[in-house]
Design a protein around this motif. Structure first.
Motif, PDB file in Angstrom:
ATOM      1  N   TRP A  64      -3.777  -3.004   4.022  1.00 61.35           N
ATOM      2  CA  TRP A  64      -4.435  -1.998   3.180  1.00 61.35           C
ATOM      3  C   TRP A  64      -5.361  -1.102   3.997  1.00 61.35           C
ATOM      4  O   TRP A  64      -5.386   0.111   3.808  1.00 61.35           O
TER       5      TRP A  64
ATOM      6  N   VAL B 278     -11.918  -3.011   1.183  1.00 64.05           N
ATOM      7  CA  VAL B 278     -11.098  -4.013   0.506  1.00 64.05           C
ATOM      8  C   VAL B 278     -12.017  -5.138   0.056  1.00 64.05           C
ATOM      9  O   VAL B 278     -12.831  -5.637   0.834  1.00 64.05           O
TER      10      VAL B 278
ATOM     11  N   GLN C 259      -1.017   4.439  -1.710  1.00 69.36           N
ATOM     12  CA  GLN C 259      -1.867   5.249  -0.844  1.00 69.36           C
ATOM     13  C   GLN C 259      -1.406   6.704  -0.831  1.00 69.36           C
ATOM     14  O   GLN C 259      -2.224   7.609  -0.764  1.00 69.36           O
TER      15      GLN C 259
ATOM     16  N   VAL D  44      -9.903  -1.181  -2.669  1.00 68.92           N
ATOM     17  CA  VAL D  44      -8.840  -2.068  -3.115  1.00 68.92           C
ATOM     18  C   VAL D  44      -9.434  -3.432  -3.432  1.00 68.92           C
ATOM     19  O   VAL D  44     -10.220  -3.971  -2.646  1.00 68.92           O
TER      20      VAL D  44
ATOM     21  N   PRO E 120       0.766  -1.237   0.000  1.00 64.39           N
ATOM     22  CA  PRO E 120       0.000   0.000   0.000  1.00 64.39           C
ATOM     23  C   PRO E 120       0.801   1.295   0.000  1.00 64.39           C
ATOM     24  O   PRO E 120       0.295   2.322  -0.429  1.00 64.39           O
TER      25      PRO E 120
END
Length: 145
Positions: A87, A95, A64, A74, A60
């Motif tokens: 994440w 996610v 990010q 994600v 990430p």
């Protein structure tokens, strides 16, 4: 009016089907294949949402940072509990596990950016913090001037 989505495909095997699926959900899609290209796209246009397709080696960190100030969904190709936690701790708003159905994708993305929601630009993200769903705050990015 179409909602603008940045699709960042960081997978080892890029696949246009997810981009097409986003378009069928009513989004205007811009595709990037790395964090640098995503950051350039965000600097040029305001996006209401970013969708990251992450391969097993995608971490990430840079992703990010490039997407700061934009709600992030994600999609993990090979999800495991540790990857999901990494994440989420890095700031992802949701996610999902691949493969994801169009219906689930539309529902999850719609929950992140309800109609009439504030669309955050990268410039605004640098100057303030945001309240996200669930009451969490995403810190603003400090930039050198």
């Amino acid at each position: 009016m179409a909602r603008h989505v940045l699709f960042l495909d960081c997978s080892e095997t890029p696949d246009a089907r997810l981009s097409e699926q986003l378009a069928r959900c009513g989004y205007d899609v811009t595709t990037a294949h790395d964090a640098a290209t995503a950051a350039e796209a965000i600097a040029q246009r305001t996006y209401g949402l970013a969708v990251v397709r992450a391969g097993r080696s995608t971490e990430p960190g840079d992703t990010q940072t490039a997407l700061a100030g934009v709600p992030v969904a994600v999609i993990l190709e090979q999800p495991d509990p540790e990857a999901i936690v990494r994440w989420l701790e890095a700031g992802a708003d949701t996610v999902l596990a691949a493969p994801v159905s169009r219906r689930e994708l539309a529902a999850r993305l719609g929950a992140l950016v309800p109609s009439g929601a504030l669309i955050r630009s990268a410039a605004l993200a640098r100057s303030t913090t945001f309240e996200t769903r669930g009451g969490r705050y995403r810190p603003a990015i400090a930039t050198a001037t």
